[in-house]
Design an enzyme around this catalytic site. Structure first.
Site, mmCIF file in Angstrom:
data_model
loop_
_atom_site.group_PDB
_atom_site.id
_atom_site.type_symbol
_atom_site.label_atom_id
_atom_site.label_comp_id
_atom_site.label_asym_id
_atom_site.label_seq_id
_atom_site.Cartn_x
_atom_site.Cartn_y
_atom_site.Cartn_z
ATOM 1 N N ALA A 66 0.851 -1.185 0.000
ATOM 2 C CA ALA A 66 0.000 0.000 0.000
ATOM 3 C C ALA A 66 0.888 1.236 0.000
ATOM 4 O O ALA A 66 2.017 1.199 0.510
ATOM 5 C CB ALA A 66 -0.894 -0.007 1.232
ATOM 6 N N GLY A 109 0.463 -5.064 0.652
ATOM 7 C CA GLY A 109 -0.651 -5.100 -0.291
ATOM 8 C C GLY A 109 -0.267 -5.697 -1.636
ATOM 9 O O GLY A 109 -1.118 -6.265 -2.325
ATOM 10 N N GLU A 112 -0.612 -9.267 -1.170
ATOM 11 C CA GLU A 112 -2.054 -9.557 -1.065
ATOM 12 C C GLU A 112 -2.720 -9.513 -2.437
ATOM 13 O O GLU A 112 -3.605 -10.331 -2.730
ATOM 14 C CB GLU A 112 -2.712 -8.563 -0.098
ATOM 15 C CG GLU A 112 -2.229 -8.796 1.326
ATOM 16 C CD GLU A 112 -2.778 -7.779 2.323
ATOM 17 O OE1 GLU A 112 -2.538 -6.575 2.111
ATOM 18 O OE2 GLU A 112 -3.424 -8.187 3.280
ATOM 19 N N GLU A 132 3.863 -5.608 7.217
ATOM 20 C CA GLU A 132 3.077 -4.533 7.843
ATOM 21 C C GLU A 132 3.428 -4.351 9.318
ATOM 22 O O GLU A 132 3.366 -3.231 9.839
ATOM 23 C CB GLU A 132 1.579 -4.825 7.708
ATOM 24 C CG GLU A 132 1.007 -4.580 6.320
ATOM 25 C CD GLU A 132 1.069 -5.792 5.409
ATOM 26 O OE1 GLU A 132 1.865 -6.730 5.682
ATOM 27 O OE2 GLU A 132 0.326 -5.802 4.413
HETATM 28 N N1 CO8 Z 1 4.568 3.160 -0.264
HETATM 29 C C1 CO8 Z 1 5.028 4.336 -0.731
HETATM 30 N N2 CO8 Z 1 6.257 4.475 -1.307
HETATM 31 C C2 CO8 Z 1 7.042 3.375 -1.399
HETATM 32 C C3 CO8 Z 1 6.619 2.121 -0.924
HETATM 33 C C4 CO8 Z 1 5.312 2.029 -0.343
HETATM 34 N N3 CO8 Z 1 4.809 0.849 0.091
HETATM 35 N N4 CO8 Z 1 7.615 1.228 -1.139
HETATM 36 C C5 CO8 Z 1 8.616 1.912 -1.736
HETATM 37 N N5 CO8 Z 1 8.286 3.215 -1.893
HETATM 38 C C6 CO8 Z 1 9.091 4.283 -2.492
HETATM 39 C C7 CO8 Z 1 10.195 4.738 -1.579
HETATM 40 O O1 CO8 Z 1 9.716 5.666 -0.646
HETATM 41 C C8 CO8 Z 1 11.173 5.334 -2.550
HETATM 42 O O2 CO8 Z 1 10.710 6.610 -2.917
HETATM 43 P P1 CO8 Z 1 11.781 7.838 -3.133
HETATM 44 O O3 CO8 Z 1 12.633 7.385 -4.289
HETATM 45 O O4 CO8 Z 1 10.899 8.997 -3.440
HETATM 46 O O5 CO8 Z 1 12.538 7.940 -1.859
HETATM 47 C C9 CO8 Z 1 11.036 4.444 -3.785
HETATM 48 O O6 CO8 Z 1 9.770 3.783 -3.646
HETATM 49 C C10 CO8 Z 1 12.106 3.378 -3.877
HETATM 50 O O7 CO8 Z 1 12.126 2.658 -2.643
HETATM 51 P P2 CO8 Z 1 13.450 2.511 -1.734
HETATM 52 O O8 CO8 Z 1 14.368 3.639 -1.957
HETATM 53 O O9 CO8 Z 1 13.007 2.223 -0.354
HETATM 54 O O10 CO8 Z 1 14.076 1.197 -2.418
HETATM 55 P P3 CO8 Z 1 14.999 0.113 -1.714
HETATM 56 O O11 CO8 Z 1 15.497 -0.757 -2.809
HETATM 57 O O12 CO8 Z 1 15.976 0.754 -0.807
HETATM 58 O O13 CO8 Z 1 13.988 -0.740 -0.794
HETATM 59 C C11 CO8 Z 1 11.965 -1.935 -0.270
HETATM 60 C C12 CO8 Z 1 12.960 -1.491 -1.367
HETATM 61 C C13 CO8 Z 1 12.636 -2.915 0.689
HETATM 62 C C14 CO8 Z 1 10.803 -2.623 -0.979
HETATM 63 C C15 CO8 Z 1 11.484 -0.688 0.518
HETATM 64 O O14 CO8 Z 1 11.043 0.278 -0.409
HETATM 65 C C16 CO8 Z 1 10.331 -0.966 1.462
HETATM 66 O O15 CO8 Z 1 10.549 -1.519 2.522
HETATM 67 N N6 CO8 Z 1 9.105 -0.558 1.075
HETATM 68 C C17 CO8 Z 1 7.927 -0.682 1.926
HETATM 69 C C18 CO8 Z 1 7.458 -2.109 2.016
HETATM 70 C C19 CO8 Z 1 6.286 -2.202 2.950
HETATM 71 O O16 CO8 Z 1 6.371 -1.943 4.125
HETATM 72 N N7 CO8 Z 1 5.130 -2.608 2.397
HETATM 73 C C20 CO8 Z 1 3.918 -2.742 3.192
HETATM 74 C C21 CO8 Z 1 3.145 -1.476 3.094
HETATM 75 S S1 CO8 Z 1 1.741 -1.493 4.195
HETATM 76 C C22 CO8 Z 1 0.584 -2.367 3.386
HETATM 77 O O17 CO8 Z 1 0.780 -2.825 2.293
HETATM 78 C C23 CO8 Z 1 -0.748 -2.521 4.103
HETATM 79 C C24 CO8 Z 1 -1.658 -3.483 3.374
HETATM 80 C C25 CO8 Z 1 -3.025 -2.937 3.357
HETATM 81 C C26 CO8 Z 1 -3.726 -3.183 2.074
HETATM 82 C C27 CO8 Z 1 -3.056 -2.592 0.851
HETATM 83 C C28 CO8 Z 1 -3.993 -2.443 -0.300
HETATM 84 C C29 CO8 Z 1 -3.613 -3.263 -1.474
#
Ligand code: CO8
Length: 258
Positions: A66, A109, A112, A132
């Protein structure tokens, strides 16, 4: 495609292809993307020229979850009132098979969404997880239910409570994904599988999907009964006669697609 900002939509022969397209945020799933994916799925479901659907991501990620930026300031009342995840729940109403082609991250997500598809094909670099818990929350679009049904309680608890990710080999061994292929072959493999499905007797394909999904919902006795009724219904389709007559005549069947 004019209508869509967050996805690319195209038809390749009888396969509908949806490509998640917010690569800069690793395809973070925002409310707009939920509506757009559902809208594209519904159009393909209603289109007789489409027999199966593929959902793919971009080079680094299927979807990293998400959109955390969009979620961060939401309140309980916001989430209850205009449930931004409601469109994802409707994916289960799509009757045609949906294949997830997962490369890179399928987290939160994103995982999911892959679990909402009928089966998952993964590239060797795929990473699955429900992290999450690291954000102070828990899965919200069925992950705790569908992952548990897909891989069993032990591994689901491990992933959901520790937030660790699963590589492609472990995902394959656990039954989460159907096949693992090299990254360069992933999309082609998914399109070919969808193309194969799309060539079969469309009503039987829909019934087969419904029958397998039933197994997740009901007792064995009820499930077998449901399957039997669907099986009998298949004999009311032209494609059943065509499929069986073609076999007996030692020729390839030609299924009509309505
Ligand atoms: N939301 C918003 N932005 C994101 C997300 C996200 N989930 N994941 C990555 N990004 C963005 C980063 O902020 C970054 O943006 P910017 O370049 O502007 O700084 C860009 O994408 C690239 O990401 P990273 O620089 O972090 O890339 P890395 O290679 O260092 O890391 C990762 C990759 C490990 C995937 C890391 O980005 C990460 O941990 N992302 C979040 C993963 C996460 O926690 N996902 C769960 C989110 S909560 C959720 O899904 C709740 C479920 C509810 C239902 C959802 C509906 C379908």
């Amino acid at each position: 495609n004019r209508r869509f900002e967050t996805i690319l939509v195209e038809r390749r022969e009888r396969v509908g292809l949806i490509t998640l397209n917010r690569p800069k945020s690793l395809n973070a799933l925002n409310a707009r993307m939920a509506m757009e994916v559902l809208s594209a799925l519904k159009s393909f479901d209603a289109d007789d020229n489409v027999g199966a659907i593929v959902i793919a991501g971009s080079p680094r990620a299927f979807a990293a979850g998400a959109d955390i930026a969009e979620l961060a300031e939401q309140s309980l009342v916001d989430l209850q009132g205009k449930d931004p995840f409601a469109p994802w729940d409707e994916v289960r109403t799509i009757a045609k098979p949906i294949i997830a082609a997962v490369n890179g991250y399928a987290l939160g997500g994103g995982c999911e969404l892959a679990l909402l598809c009928d089966f998952i094909l993964a590239s060797e670099d795929a990473q699955f997880g429900l992290p999450e818990i690291k954000l102070g929350i828990l899965p919200g679009v069925g992950g705790s239910q569908r992952l548990t049904r897909a891989v069993g309680k032990a591994l689901a608890m491990d992933l959901i409570l520790t937030g660790r990710t699963l590589g492609a080999a472990e995902a394959k061994a656990s039954g989460l994904v159907a096949r693992v292929v090299p990254g360069v072959e992933l999309l082609q493999t998914a399109l070919e599988a969808a193309h194969t499905i799309a060539g079969y007797n469309a009503p039987a394909v829909r019934m087969a999907k419904e029958a397998v999904n039933r197994a997740q919902e009901v007792s064995l006795t009820e499930g077998v009964l449901h399957e039997r009724r669907l099986f009998q219904s298949a004999f009311a389709t032209e494609g059943q006669k065509e499929g069986m007559h073609a076999f007996l005549a030692k020729r390839a069947p030609v299924f009509r697609h309505r």
